[in-house]
Scaffold this motif. Structure first.
Motif, PDB file in Angstrom:
ATOM      1  N   PRO A 107      36.791  25.299  36.566  1.00 23.92           N
ATOM      2  CA  PRO A 107      35.670  26.037  36.698  1.00 23.92           C
ATOM      3  C   PRO A 107      35.474  26.599  38.130  1.00 23.92           C
ATOM      4  O   PRO A 107      35.789  25.571  39.124  1.00 23.92           O
ATOM      5  N   GLY A 108      35.348  27.956  38.329  1.00 27.18           N
ATOM      6  CA  GLY A 108      34.914  28.337  39.426  1.00 27.18           C
ATOM      7  C   GLY A 108      36.225  29.171  40.441  1.00 27.18           C
ATOM      8  O   GLY A 108      36.066  29.511  41.524  1.00 27.18           O
ATOM      9  N   LEU A 109      37.575  28.708  39.822  1.00 25.59           N
ATOM     10  CA  LEU A 109      38.832  29.277  40.575  1.00 25.59           C
ATOM     11  C   LEU A 109      39.012  30.525  40.206  1.00 25.59           C
ATOM     12  O   LEU A 109      40.206  31.342  40.491  1.00 25.59           O
ATOM     13  N   GLY A 110      38.436  31.373  39.576  1.00 20.29           N
ATOM     14  CA  GLY A 110      38.654  32.799  39.197  1.00 20.29           C
ATOM     15  C   GLY A 110      39.309  33.036  38.072  1.00 20.29           C
ATOM     16  O   GLY A 110      39.959  34.225  37.962  1.00 20.29           O
ATOM     17  N   LYS A 111      39.275  32.268  36.637  1.00 24.39           N
ATOM     18  CA  LYS A 111      39.982  32.898  35.565  1.00 24.39           C
ATOM     19  C   LYS A 111      39.567  34.345  35.293  1.00 24.39           C
ATOM     20  O   LYS A 111      40.350  35.175  34.974  1.00 24.39           O
ATOM     21  N   THR A 112      38.299  34.581  35.410  1.00 23.40           N
ATOM     22  CA  THR A 112      37.662  36.013  34.922  1.00 23.40           C
ATOM     23  C   THR A 112      38.324  37.087  35.840  1.00 23.40           C
ATOM     24  O   THR A 112      38.893  37.936  35.350  1.00 23.40           O
ATOM     25  N   CYS A 113      38.215  36.877  37.051  1.00 20.55           N
ATOM     26  CA  CYS A 113      38.519  38.053  38.016  1.00 20.55           C
ATOM     27  C   CYS A 113      40.086  38.029  38.014  1.00 20.55           C
ATOM     28  O   CYS A 113      40.731  39.050  37.909  1.00 20.55           O
ATOM     29  N   SER A 114      41.043  36.895  37.815  1.00 21.66           N
ATOM     30  CA  SER A 114      42.446  37.172  37.853  1.00 21.66           C
ATOM     31  C   SER A 114      42.824  37.639  36.284  1.00 21.66           C
ATOM     32  O   SER A 114      43.764  38.553  36.396  1.00 21.66           O
ATOM     33  N   THR A 115      41.964  37.346  35.345  1.00 18.53           N
ATOM     34  CA  THR A 115      42.313  38.158  34.091  1.00 18.53           C
ATOM     35  C   THR A 115      42.100  39.876  34.363  1.00 18.53           C
ATOM     36  O   THR A 115      43.182  40.546  33.843  1.00 18.53           O
ATOM     37  N   MET A 116      40.780  40.265  34.937  1.00 18.99           N
ATOM     38  CA  MET A 116      40.645  41.492  35.135  1.00 18.99           C
ATOM     39  C   MET A 116      41.709  41.929  35.919  1.00 18.99           C
ATOM     40  O   MET A 116      42.349  43.344  35.890  1.00 18.99           O
ATOM     41  N   LEU A 117      42.190  41.698  36.891  1.00 16.67           N
ATOM     42  CA  LEU A 117      43.125  42.045  37.877  1.00 16.67           C
ATOM     43  C   LEU A 117      44.647  42.174  37.211  1.00 16.67           C
ATOM     44  O   LEU A 117      45.113  43.168  37.404  1.00 16.67           O
ATOM     45  N   ILE A 118      44.941  41.121  36.390  1.00 12.27           N
ATOM     46  CA  ILE A 118      46.150  41.391  35.668  1.00 12.27           C
ATOM     47  C   ILE A 118      46.202  42.518  34.614  1.00 12.27           C
ATOM     48  O   ILE A 118      47.121  43.452  34.657  1.00 12.27           O
ATOM     49  N   TYR A 119      44.869  42.699  34.152  1.00 16.66           N
ATOM     50  CA  TYR A 119      44.898  43.703  32.845  1.00 16.66           C
ATOM     51  C   TYR A 119      45.052  44.947  33.697  1.00 16.66           C
ATOM     52  O   TYR A 119      45.642  46.028  33.183  1.00 16.66           O
ATOM     53  N   ALA A 120      44.044  45.158  34.693  1.00 18.64           N
ATOM     54  CA  ALA A 120      43.943  46.453  35.410  1.00 18.64           C
ATOM     55  C   ALA A 120      45.585  46.843  35.994  1.00 18.64           C
ATOM     56  O   ALA A 120      45.850  47.920  35.761  1.00 18.64           O
ATOM     57  N   ALA A 121      46.350  45.738  36.483  1.00 15.49           N
ATOM     58  CA  ALA A 121      47.622  46.239  37.062  1.00 15.49           C
ATOM     59  C   ALA A 121      48.557  46.548  35.663  1.00 15.49           C
ATOM     60  O   ALA A 121      49.388  47.550  36.031  1.00 15.49           O
ATOM     61  N   LEU A 122      48.496  45.988  34.632  1.00 15.27           N
ATOM     62  CA  LEU A 122      49.236  46.303  33.546  1.00 15.27           C
ATOM     63  C   LEU A 122      49.004  47.588  32.984  1.00 15.27           C
ATOM     64  O   LEU A 122      49.846  48.401  32.467  1.00 15.27           O
ATOM     65  N   GLU A 123      47.426  47.758  33.033  1.00 16.01           N
ATOM     66  CA  GLU A 123      46.942  49.176  32.380  1.00 16.01           C
ATOM     67  C   GLU A 123      47.599  50.533  33.316  1.00 16.01           C
ATOM     68  O   GLU A 123      48.051  51.430  32.752  1.00 16.01           O
ATOM     69  N   ALA A 124      47.521  50.258  34.671  1.00 14.78           N
ATOM     70  CA  ALA A 124      48.075  51.139  35.646  1.00 14.78           C
ATOM     71  C   ALA A 124      49.578  51.479  35.277  1.00 14.78           C
ATOM     72  O   ALA A 124      49.891  52.641  35.376  1.00 14.78           O
ATOM     73  N   GLN A 125      50.328  50.451  35.296  1.00 15.32           N
ATOM     74  CA  GLN A 125      51.611  50.377  34.920  1.00 15.32           C
ATOM     75  C   GLN A 125      51.863  51.058  33.668  1.00 15.32           C
ATOM     76  O   GLN A 125      52.814  51.999  33.796  1.00 15.32           O
ATOM     77  N   ALA A 126      51.339  51.180  32.618  1.00 14.23           N
ATOM     78  CA  ALA A 126      51.524  51.641  31.455  1.00 14.23           C
ATOM     79  C   ALA A 126      51.205  52.902  31.653  1.00 14.23           C
ATOM     80  O   ALA A 126      51.758  53.925  30.887  1.00 14.23           O
ATOM     81  N   ARG A 127      50.083  53.560  32.238  1.00 17.27           N
ATOM     82  CA  ARG A 127      49.527  54.999  32.685  1.00 17.27           C
ATOM     83  C   ARG A 127      50.806  55.715  33.276  1.00 17.27           C
ATOM     84  O   ARG A 127      50.959  56.706  33.061  1.00 17.27           O
ATOM     85  N   ARG A 128      51.399  54.941  34.373  1.00 19.29           N
ATOM     86  CA  ARG A 128      52.445  55.601  35.211  1.00 19.29           C
ATOM     87  C   ARG A 128      53.739  55.724  34.309  1.00 19.29           C
ATOM     88  O   ARG A 128      54.329  56.888  34.255  1.00 19.29           O
TER      89      ARG A 128
END
Length: 115
Positions: free
Chosen positions: A37-58
């Motif tokens: 708890p507290g090591l950033g699973k939520t933020c890590s997940t959001m970063l990973i998905y945002a990166a994958l989403e941007a890659q898919a758009r490109r």
């Protein structure tokens, strides 16, 4: 790390979160993020998905779905977080602890599935 696209709502990611996002977005597959708890699973997940989403758009394609397995006590937290940080509308989030809610119709429009 400069090439990563930040999620819609800004936050200051930690180094290990940026590393995870860079790794996962360079090797799209299925990943499991497990931390204390507290090591950033939520933020890590959001970063990973945002990166994958941007890659898919490109690449001119749709981004895959995000499946989050979560304790029932924090299901709604995950649902709020995905709509705050990602380019996902609330109607594109299927968030439930009831197996009967996971229907073909519900899955059809879901970009994020939180169970």
């Amino acid at each position: 790390h400069g090439a990563l696209v930040r999620p819609r709502r800004p936050f200051e990611p930690m180094a290990h979160q940026l590393d995870a996002a860079a790794f996962c977005s360079s090797r799209p597959s299925v990943y499991s993020l497990v931390h204390e708890p507290g090591l950033g699973k939520t933020c890590s997940t959001m970063l990973i998905y945002a990166a994958l989403e941007a890659q898919a758009r490109r690449e001119g394609r749709a981004c895959g779905r995000l499946l989050i397995s979560s304790p029932a006590a924090v299901l709604q937290h995950w649902a709020r977080t995905t709509t705050e940080y990602l380019r996902v509308r609330s109607r594109e989030v299927l968030c439930t602890s009831k197996a009967g809610d996971v229907t073909a119709a519900a899955l059809r429009n879901a970009k994020v599935i939180i169970l």
